[in-house]
Design a protein around this motif. Structure first.
Motif, short mmCIF file in Angstrom:
data_model
loop_
_atom_site.label_atom_id
_atom_site.label_comp_id
_atom_site.label_asym_id
_atom_site.label_seq_id
_atom_site.Cartn_x
_atom_site.Cartn_y
_atom_site.Cartn_z
N THR A 136 0.80 -1.23 0.00
CA THR A 136 0.00 0.00 0.00
C THR A 136 0.83 1.28 0.00
O THR A 136 0.44 2.27 -0.62
N THR A 137 1.98 1.28 0.66
CA THR A 137 2.78 2.50 0.74
C THR A 137 3.28 2.94 -0.63
O THR A 137 3.54 4.13 -0.85
N SER A 195 -3.95 2.16 7.73
CA SER A 195 -3.38 2.89 6.60
C SER A 195 -2.40 3.92 7.09
O SER A 195 -2.48 4.41 8.23
N ASN A 196 -1.48 4.31 6.21
CA ASN A 196 -0.52 5.37 6.54
C ASN A 196 -1.22 6.71 6.74
O ASN A 196 -0.79 7.52 7.56
N GLU A 197 -2.27 6.96 5.95
CA GLU A 197 -2.99 8.22 6.08
C GLU A 197 -3.62 8.34 7.47
O GLU A 197 -3.58 9.41 8.09
N ALA A 198 -4.22 7.25 7.94
CA ALA A 198 -4.82 7.27 9.27
C ALA A 198 -3.77 7.48 10.35
O ALA A 198 -3.99 8.21 11.32
N SER A 241 8.50 8.49 2.12
CA SER A 241 7.71 8.77 0.92
C SER A 241 6.25 9.02 1.24
O SER A 241 5.50 9.50 0.39
N THR A 242 5.82 8.72 2.48
CA THR A 242 4.41 8.89 2.84
C THR A 242 4.10 10.27 3.41
O THR A 242 2.93 10.59 3.61
N ILE A 243 5.12 11.07 3.69
CA ILE A 243 4.90 12.29 4.47
C ILE A 243 4.21 13.37 3.66
O ILE A 243 3.21 13.95 4.05
N GLY A 244 4.72 13.67 2.49
CA GLY A 244 4.07 14.59 1.57
C GLY A 244 3.72 15.93 2.18
O GLY A 244 4.49 16.55 2.90
N GLU A 245 2.48 16.37 1.90
CA GLU A 245 2.05 17.70 2.30
C GLU A 245 1.91 17.88 3.80
O GLU A 245 1.98 18.99 4.30
#
Length: 310
Positions: A102-103, A226-229, A246-250
């Motif tokens: 998923t990442t 999930s990474n978002e959660a 790579s998941t950090i983004g905005e």
């Protein structure tokens, strides 16, 4: 049943595997009514119901179970024939199946977009799933290429690192450890509450190994899917998290969360391209692998520039 078509079998296999008419339609790039029509024609030709839909759930009948067990072999054999013909012609066209954890959703679309633009004759089937489901597909040899951060042991596979995948410690911007003005010691970090992915995820496996090496157990406050959660929970002050950068983004740019300077971090890892040694590398798969080697710099540091630590 002489009039059963390959299209009908492919449609049935997708619905049976995904347990969804809408997801099958999305994967096959057709409308849902088209999927329903192909299933109806197949049932009429066989003379028995193959699927039952109760509410939004799809179930296989006894006849459907038998057909699903059989048509997978047929389609795999036909797919190999199609690919053999394409290979003999030297044509860059065909179907490429990729399964990734998923990442990878944070960077795979940026690779596949240019690839599809350069090779419009290649049809991509991408499954973005958790690591346990990916390993199941790998064991069944369902795909051409698998993308993951922690390749499994004890399987007949080939692994090739292609992109840096560093793990960092994420904290709320207001957390007390952000104000120390020095590197946070691991002993200090170990006292904090952590937010983690489900058991079996590559990131969690690496985190558990790290704490085990230091002789302590992580204080897990919450397990999220999930990474978002996890990022939202970190921003809400529920705890710290160890995630791929790579998941950090905005979220990082908006200063809701920050990357802590911690002893031993970032953990240098790689994303891996994994494939079964039992599956012949097709022209289409080889074309994609060659494309990645020349375009991975668009995303960041190639894996050859980082220390391998899995």
């Amino acid at each position: 049943m002489m009039h059963v078509s390959l299209r009908q079998l492919r449609t049935f296999e997708a619905v049976a595997r995904l347990r969804s008419f809408s997801r099958a339609a999305e994967e096959l790039h057709v409308t849902q009514p088209t999927v329903s029509k192909q299933i109806r024609l197949l049932c009429d030709e066989i003379g028995l119901a193959l699927l039952e839909q109760i509410g939004k759930k799809v179930f296989l009948t006894e006849a459907g179970e038998h057909l699903y067990a059989t048509c997978g072999d047929w389609l795999e054999t036909w797919g190999r024939f199609e690919q053999t013909i394409a290979d003999m012609k030297g044509v860059k066209k065909g179907r490429l199946r990729i399964a990734s954890v998923t990442t990878t959703k944070y960077f795979m679309p940026r690779l596949l977009g240019p690839f599809c633009a350069q090779y419009p004759g290649i049809d991509i089937a991408l499954e973005v799933i958790n690591r346990d489901r990916l390993l199941e597909r790998l064991a069944r040899n369902q795909d051409d290429i698998y993308v993951m951060g922690v390749p499994p042991d004890g399987m007949n596979i080939e692994c090739e690192p292609f992109l840096e995948n560093s793990l960092v410690v994420l904290a709320p911007s207001s957390h007390r450890l952000t104000t120390l003005g020095r590197t946070v010691r691991f002993a200090e970090l170990a006292q904090e509450h952590f937010l983690v992915r489900e058991r079996g995820s590559g990131t969690r496996l690496t985190m558990e190994r790290l704490f085990e090496e230091h002789g302590v157990r992580p204080n897990i406050r919450m397990e999220l899917g999930s990474n978002e959660a996890i990022k939202q929970a970190v921003a809400g002050g529920l705890g710290l998290a160890i995630l791929s950068d790579s998941t950090i983004g905005e979220d990082h740019l908006n200063h809701q969360v920050c990357v802590l300077d911690v002893e031993g971090f970032p953990i240098r890892r790689s994303w891996y391209l994994v494939r079964s040694k039992e599956k012949r590398v097709s022209v289409v798969a080889a074309t994609f692998l060659e494309f990645l080697k020349s375009h991975v710099n668009l995303l960041g540091h190639p894996a050859k520039e980082v220390q391998q630590a899995v």
